[in-house]
Design a protein around this motif. Structure first.
Motif, short mmCIF file in Angstrom:
data_model
loop_
_atom_site.label_atom_id
_atom_site.label_comp_id
_atom_site.label_asym_id
_atom_site.label_seq_id
_atom_site.Cartn_x
_atom_site.Cartn_y
_atom_site.Cartn_z
N SER A 97 -15.40 -62.10 -35.50
CA SER A 97 -15.19 -60.77 -36.07
C SER A 97 -14.04 -60.00 -35.42
O SER A 97 -13.65 -58.95 -35.92
N GLY A 98 -13.52 -60.53 -34.33
CA GLY A 98 -12.48 -59.80 -33.63
C GLY A 98 -13.00 -58.63 -32.83
O GLY A 98 -12.22 -57.86 -32.26
N ARG A 99 -14.31 -58.51 -32.74
CA ARG A 99 -14.93 -57.43 -31.97
C ARG A 99 -15.92 -58.02 -30.98
O ARG A 99 -16.43 -59.12 -31.16
N MET A 100 -16.20 -57.25 -29.96
CA MET A 100 -17.12 -57.69 -28.92
C MET A 100 -18.50 -57.11 -29.17
O MET A 100 -18.67 -55.89 -29.27
N ALA A 101 -19.50 -58.01 -29.28
CA ALA A 101 -20.88 -57.55 -29.46
C ALA A 101 -21.42 -56.99 -28.16
O ALA A 101 -21.04 -57.40 -27.07
N GLY A 102 -22.33 -56.02 -28.27
CA GLY A 102 -22.96 -55.45 -27.09
C GLY A 102 -22.22 -54.24 -26.57
O GLY A 102 -21.05 -54.01 -26.87
N GLY A 103 -22.89 -53.48 -25.78
CA GLY A 103 -22.32 -52.27 -25.23
C GLY A 103 -21.62 -52.51 -23.91
O GLY A 103 -21.50 -53.64 -23.43
N ARG A 104 -21.16 -51.42 -23.33
CA ARG A 104 -20.42 -51.49 -22.07
C ARG A 104 -21.29 -52.06 -20.96
O ARG A 104 -20.80 -52.84 -20.13
N THR A 116 -9.61 -51.30 -22.97
CA THR A 116 -9.10 -50.96 -24.30
C THR A 116 -10.02 -49.99 -25.00
O THR A 116 -9.58 -49.00 -25.61
N ARG A 117 -11.33 -50.25 -24.91
CA ARG A 117 -12.30 -49.34 -25.52
C ARG A 117 -12.18 -47.95 -24.91
O ARG A 117 -12.23 -46.93 -25.62
N ARG A 118 -12.05 -47.91 -23.60
CA ARG A 118 -11.95 -46.61 -22.93
C ARG A 118 -10.68 -45.89 -23.36
O ARG A 118 -10.69 -44.67 -23.61
N ALA A 119 -9.55 -46.61 -23.46
CA ALA A 119 -8.30 -45.99 -23.87
C ALA A 119 -8.39 -45.46 -25.30
O ALA A 119 -7.93 -44.35 -25.60
#
Length: 271
Positions: free
Chosen positions: A157-164, A240-243
């Motif tokens: 999916s190009g995305r990471m499953a799960g939270g931080r 990246t998520r934080r940015a």
């Protein structure tokens, strides 16, 4: 190295068993009159047994039965740091064959010209390294099992499953295993005893081949490199998520300020 030349064993066939029991064993104060070696510490146990202790947490017992092994390990518990709930074990049969060269036939026991302390210590060295590799191989496999779903989801999916939190846990697992595996066990280094007994290098080379020490260590190092890269990728994803989150907050603040400004201008116009 302080050692005696005669065999510490009377039997012609014995069993050697290695136990990876803790992160570290304190061997200080265990030196005694019947010591066979100081590096690693090896000494007689009972009438017909030998114990070899490695500071990185491995105990090798030769010529002892299961009850005697358990009793000996219990006596060392106060010297263990970071004792494992699950002990890794490795076993080998040793046979005296005075009419043959030291050899390890396929599927058979380790055949020795004599059950000398030097030969027994070399076997203990090989077993100790093998049992440490076995535990680390299992730990690395467990990290791969946990990180594989993250990689699969990222590929699909190009995305990471799960939270931080979940990502940070995987980074922690990866770094923890890498730290333990790259610890004090130098699998590729030659045992100290070979500096005094170079004629036994062929025996140790055969032992290393039998337990595939070099190949397993290289494979483990390659997996550790993958773990390090995976930890870096997970860290980059968090950054990246934080940015992106910070950028979104900045955009919303700017939008809010624009709306406030428009509202104030509208009030002045109507007034």
């Amino acid at each position: 190295m302080d050692q005696v030349s005669e065999s510490p064993l009377d039997a012609t066939r014995v069993t050697a068993r290695a136990f990876f029991v803790a992160e570290r064993i304190n061997t200080a104060g265990l030196e005694r009159g019947d010591v066979l070696s100081t590096a690693p510490l090896a000494f007689r146990v009972g009438d017909n047994g030998v114990a070899v202790l490695f500071r990185y947490g491995v105990v090798v017992l030769i010529g002892r039965n299961a009850l005697e092994e358990d009793e000996f390990l219990r006596g060392l518990e106060h010297r263990m740091t970071g004792a494992f709930a699950r002990r890794e074990e490795e076993i080998a049969a040793i046979e005296l064959a005075s009419d043959k060269d030291d050899q390890i036939p396929p599927g058979g026991p380790i055949c020795l010209q004599s059950l000398s302390p030097e030969r027994l210590i070399l076997i203990a060295e090989a077993l100790a390294k093998s049992v440490v590799l076995a535990r680390h191989e299992r730990e690395v496999a467990a990290v791969f099992d946990k990180t594989e779903p993250f990689a699969r989801e990222l590929a699909n999916s190009g995305r990471m499953a799960g939270g931080r939190r979940a990502i940070l846990q995987q980074i922690g697992n990866a770094l923890s295993v890498r730290h333990r595996v790259t610890g004090p066990v130098a699998v590729s280094e030659k045992p100290d005893i070979l500096w005094d007994k170079p004629q036994l290098e062929r025996l140790y080379a055969r032992l290393a081949d039998e337990y595939e020490l070099k190949e397993r260590a290289e494979a483990l190092n390659r997996k550790l490199e993958v773990i390090a890269e995976s930890a870096q990728v997970l860290t980059d994803i968090i950054d990246t998520r934080r940015a992106l989150r910070l950028e979104l907050i900045i955009v919303l603040l700017i939008l809010f300020e624009v709306l406030v400004t428009i509202y104030q201008l509208a009030l002045r116009t109507l007034g």
